[in-house]
Design an enzyme around this catalytic site. Sequence first.
Site, mmCIF file in Angstrom:
data_model
loop_
_atom_site.group_PDB
_atom_site.id
_atom_site.type_symbol
_atom_site.label_atom_id
_atom_site.label_comp_id
_atom_site.label_asym_id
_atom_site.label_seq_id
_atom_site.Cartn_x
_atom_site.Cartn_y
_atom_site.Cartn_z
ATOM 1 N N THR A 133 0.825 -1.208 0.000
ATOM 2 C CA THR A 133 0.000 0.000 0.000
ATOM 3 C C THR A 133 0.860 1.261 0.000
ATOM 4 O O THR A 133 2.004 1.241 0.473
ATOM 5 C CB THR A 133 -0.899 -0.017 1.257
ATOM 6 O OG1 THR A 133 -1.441 1.274 1.473
ATOM 7 C CG2 THR A 133 -0.120 -0.393 2.511
ATOM 8 N N ASP A 134 0.274 2.345 -0.474
ATOM 9 C CA ASP A 134 0.977 3.645 -0.404
ATOM 10 C C ASP A 134 1.079 4.149 1.038
ATOM 11 O O ASP A 134 1.858 5.057 1.329
ATOM 12 C CB ASP A 134 0.282 4.697 -1.285
ATOM 13 C CG ASP A 134 -1.175 4.981 -0.911
ATOM 14 O OD1 ASP A 134 -1.726 4.301 -0.019
ATOM 15 O OD2 ASP A 134 -1.774 5.886 -1.537
ATOM 16 N N GLU A 135 0.281 3.537 1.950
ATOM 17 C CA GLU A 135 0.245 4.049 3.327
ATOM 18 C C GLU A 135 1.570 3.838 4.055
ATOM 19 O O GLU A 135 1.812 4.465 5.084
ATOM 20 C CB GLU A 135 -0.931 3.418 4.089
ATOM 21 C CG GLU A 135 -2.237 3.688 3.369
ATOM 22 C CD GLU A 135 -3.493 3.340 4.153
ATOM 23 O OE1 GLU A 135 -3.458 3.358 5.381
ATOM 24 O OE2 GLU A 135 -4.513 3.075 3.499
ATOM 25 N N TYR A 159 -1.858 -0.564 10.957
ATOM 26 C CA TYR A 159 -1.976 -1.229 9.647
ATOM 27 C C TYR A 159 -0.765 -0.914 8.768
ATOM 28 O O TYR A 159 -0.096 -1.826 8.257
ATOM 29 C CB TYR A 159 -3.266 -0.787 8.939
ATOM 30 C CG TYR A 159 -3.276 -1.103 7.454
ATOM 31 C CD1 TYR A 159 -3.269 -2.418 7.004
ATOM 32 C CD2 TYR A 159 -3.294 -0.080 6.498
ATOM 33 C CE1 TYR A 159 -3.266 -2.714 5.641
ATOM 34 C CE2 TYR A 159 -3.300 -0.364 5.139
ATOM 35 C CZ TYR A 159 -3.280 -1.683 4.705
ATOM 36 O OH TYR A 159 -3.267 -1.969 3.365
ATOM 37 N N LYS A 163 2.252 -3.346 7.313
ATOM 38 C CA LYS A 163 2.511 -3.537 5.876
ATOM 39 C C LYS A 163 3.949 -3.144 5.546
ATOM 40 O O LYS A 163 4.625 -3.823 4.769
ATOM 41 C CB LYS A 163 1.529 -2.717 5.028
ATOM 42 C CG LYS A 163 0.100 -3.224 5.033
ATOM 43 C CD LYS A 163 -0.070 -4.626 4.449
ATOM 44 C CE LYS A 163 0.154 -4.678 2.948
ATOM 45 N NZ LYS A 163 -0.169 -6.032 2.407
HETATM 46 P P1 NAD Z 1 -9.453 -7.425 2.177
HETATM 47 O O1 NAD Z 1 -9.424 -7.151 3.640
HETATM 48 O O2 NAD Z 1 -10.691 -7.148 1.391
HETATM 49 O O3 NAD Z 1 -9.095 -8.972 1.914
HETATM 50 C C1 NAD Z 1 -8.072 -9.620 2.586
HETATM 51 C C2 NAD Z 1 -8.214 -11.117 2.309
HETATM 52 O O4 NAD Z 1 -7.135 -11.787 2.992
HETATM 53 C C3 NAD Z 1 -9.518 -11.721 2.841
HETATM 54 O O5 NAD Z 1 -10.064 -12.591 1.893
HETATM 55 C C4 NAD Z 1 -9.093 -12.470 4.095
HETATM 56 O O6 NAD Z 1 -9.902 -13.598 4.376
HETATM 57 C C5 NAD Z 1 -7.672 -12.873 3.725
HETATM 58 N N1 NAD Z 1 -6.823 -13.089 4.902
HETATM 59 C C6 NAD Z 1 -6.710 -12.295 5.999
HETATM 60 N N2 NAD Z 1 -5.852 -12.834 6.873
HETATM 61 C C7 NAD Z 1 -5.407 -13.995 6.310
HETATM 62 C C8 NAD Z 1 -4.497 -14.986 6.721
HETATM 63 N N3 NAD Z 1 -3.872 -14.921 7.913
HETATM 64 N N4 NAD Z 1 -4.254 -16.034 5.894
HETATM 65 C C9 NAD Z 1 -4.887 -16.127 4.700
HETATM 66 N N5 NAD Z 1 -5.773 -15.215 4.267
HETATM 67 C C10 NAD Z 1 -6.034 -14.158 5.064
HETATM 68 O O7 NAD Z 1 -8.216 -6.637 1.599
HETATM 69 P P2 NAD Z 1 -8.020 -5.957 0.168
HETATM 70 O O8 NAD Z 1 -8.562 -4.591 0.207
HETATM 71 O O9 NAD Z 1 -8.471 -6.898 -0.873
HETATM 72 O O10 NAD Z 1 -6.441 -5.846 0.132
HETATM 73 C C11 NAD Z 1 -5.637 -6.886 -0.410
HETATM 74 C C12 NAD Z 1 -4.177 -6.484 -0.308
HETATM 75 O O11 NAD Z 1 -3.977 -5.265 -1.007
HETATM 76 C C13 NAD Z 1 -3.714 -6.230 1.130
HETATM 77 O O12 NAD Z 1 -2.410 -6.736 1.244
HETATM 78 C C14 NAD Z 1 -3.726 -4.728 1.263
HETATM 79 O O13 NAD Z 1 -2.768 -4.302 2.188
HETATM 80 C C15 NAD Z 1 -3.379 -4.306 -0.150
HETATM 81 N N6 NAD Z 1 -3.880 -2.985 -0.575
HETATM 82 C C16 NAD Z 1 -5.209 -2.675 -0.430
HETATM 83 C C17 NAD Z 1 -5.662 -1.440 -0.882
HETATM 84 C C18 NAD Z 1 -7.117 -1.055 -0.790
HETATM 85 O O14 NAD Z 1 -7.466 0.086 -1.122
HETATM 86 N N7 NAD Z 1 -8.011 -1.947 -0.404
HETATM 87 C C19 NAD Z 1 -4.769 -0.536 -1.468
HETATM 88 C C20 NAD Z 1 -3.430 -0.900 -1.590
HETATM 89 C C21 NAD Z 1 -3.000 -2.136 -1.150
HETATM 90 P P1 TYD Z 2 -10.639 3.906 4.259
HETATM 91 O O1 TYD Z 2 -11.575 3.492 3.191
HETATM 92 O O2 TYD Z 2 -10.757 3.275 5.607
HETATM 93 O O3 TYD Z 2 -9.170 3.730 3.661
HETATM 94 P P2 TYD Z 2 -7.736 4.251 4.256
HETATM 95 O O4 TYD Z 2 -7.907 4.684 5.656
HETATM 96 O O5 TYD Z 2 -6.930 3.006 4.144
HETATM 97 O O6 TYD Z 2 -7.313 5.354 3.345
HETATM 98 O O7 TYD Z 2 -10.778 5.473 4.457
HETATM 99 C C1 TYD Z 2 -10.572 6.359 3.378
HETATM 100 C C2 TYD Z 2 -10.681 7.754 3.916
HETATM 101 O O8 TYD Z 2 -12.024 7.970 4.338
HETATM 102 C C3 TYD Z 2 -9.811 7.984 5.140
HETATM 103 O O9 TYD Z 2 -9.300 9.313 5.088
HETATM 104 C C4 TYD Z 2 -10.775 7.836 6.304
HETATM 105 C C5 TYD Z 2 -12.083 8.328 5.730
HETATM 106 N N1 TYD Z 2 -13.295 7.691 6.300
HETATM 107 C C6 TYD Z 2 -14.344 8.489 6.767
HETATM 108 O O10 TYD Z 2 -14.284 9.733 6.712
HETATM 109 N N2 TYD Z 2 -15.441 7.875 7.293
HETATM 110 C C7 TYD Z 2 -15.544 6.524 7.394
HETATM 111 O O11 TYD Z 2 -16.577 6.017 7.938
HETATM 112 C C8 TYD Z 2 -14.477 5.714 6.889
HETATM 113 C C9 TYD Z 2 -14.552 4.208 6.961
HETATM 114 C C10 TYD Z 2 -13.378 6.340 6.335
#
Ligand code: NAD
Ligand code: TYD
Length: 356
Positions: A133-135, A159, A163
């Site tokens: 992630t960019d975070e 988180y 990561k």
């Molecule tokens: P998500 O929370 O929707 O899905 C995570 C999946 O991993 C789920 O299916 C869960 O059951 C599985 N999981 C959790 N713990 C596990 C374990 N111990 N063993 C096996 N499986 C396990 O997450 P996402 O949004 O799909 O993100 C996927 C990846 O992409 C993550 O690594 C996250 O850090 C990264 N990412 C997400 C975003 C975003 O905006 N969602 C952006 C950048 C990077």
């Molecule tokens: P989120 O979707 O949780 O992603 P991340 O924190 O990983 O960027 O949140 C996106 C942005 O939205 C973040 O600045 C937090 C804000 N946010 C709210 O304002 N209200 C909410 O209920 C949630 C879940 C997020």
Amino acid sequence: MTILVTGGAGFIGSNFVLDWLALSDEPVVNLDKLTYAGNLTNLTCLDDDARHVFVQGDLGDRALADRLLAKYRPRAVVNFAAESHVDRSIHGPEDFVQTNIVGTFRLLEAVRAYWGSLPEAEKVAFRFLHISTDEVYGTLSKDDPPFAETNANEPNSPYSASKAASDHLVRAWHHTYGLPVLTTNCSNNYGPFHFPEKLIPLMIVNALAGKPLPVYGDGMQVRDWLYVKDHCSAIRRVLKGGRLGETYNIGGWNEKPNIEIVHTVCALLDELCPKADGRSYKTQITHVQDRPGHDRRYAIDARKIERELGWKPAETFETGIRKTVQWYLDHPEWVANVQRGTYRKWVAKQYKETNE
Ligand code: NAD
Ligand code: TYD
């Protein structure tokens, strides 16, 4: 040939598996623990598809990983599995340390042993692609340039710290053991199958349910937004052509403050599913207490992946968000299903002071 995907029942992982099998016949072994965020109904259309093998399990289960690697002999591992929600990491960081750090470490060790045993040609071709992630880069001020791959890691939430730790392990396994790794650091995704604890799907489902739309603080925190299918295409591109040991930032060139995102979602719902009383969904917006340690701004410089691998997002925010809102309107049963059980407990815990 086969690939092993972890976390393929989550939001991005399930989109990746579906796109992968729509574009090629290369089988996918999908290892997922099915936590609250994992949802096999995302993959229902693969129920009778022999190219998809689902295995419920933990990425930190070394014996299981050894068995899967030996049995299916994947040419690549794509590691999506993680605990992914910042707010949950604030309430309970332990699972984040276990899965994101310890789990990644154990998977790396299993993969290292497997890779070491491969014949030379397969060893050379093998890839471990870590999705991050960019975070990990921390937060930006208004006038800072966007995150480049060369930025220091300065994670601020449990988180992002977990990561960043996993990214460091992946890097070290390349530097020390020569494991052929790639890492991607992507901005905020949105699209189908997004669990409604995250901003965009939460706003859609709350709006439709007539509930408050909880905007943290002043709502002026900025994120870069990328349609999930574009993230998946970038991952495929990196897997195919990324330089070993490199990290690639992935982003949508779509920096927007949260409040603007919420207004856009409301405007689309006003158009596509107008309220019976004729009022705008915007009337449901409520400013609530800010998240502790809330990062103010993320922005991604995605020029490296464009320059080296020719990748650019296909969707603009306008096209992607319209598709997303329409998807939620078209899938009320999916929404109802994921809102059962533990989801209710989470919403009660996180938002009780404000909207319960
Ligand atoms: P998500 O929370 O929707 O899905 C995570 C999946 O991993 C789920 O299916 C869960 O059951 C599985 N999981 C959790 N713990 C596990 C374990 N111990 N063993 C096996 N499986 C396990 O997450 P996402 O949004 O799909 O993100 C996927 C990846 O992409 C993550 O690594 C996250 O850090 C990264 N990412 C997400 C975003 C975003 O905006 N969602 C952006 C950048 C990077
Ligand atoms: P989120 O979707 O949780 O992603 P991340 O924190 O990983 O960027 O949140 C996106 C942005 O939205 C973040 O600045 C937090 C804000 N946010 C709210 O304002 N209200 C909410 O209920 C949630 C879940 C997020």
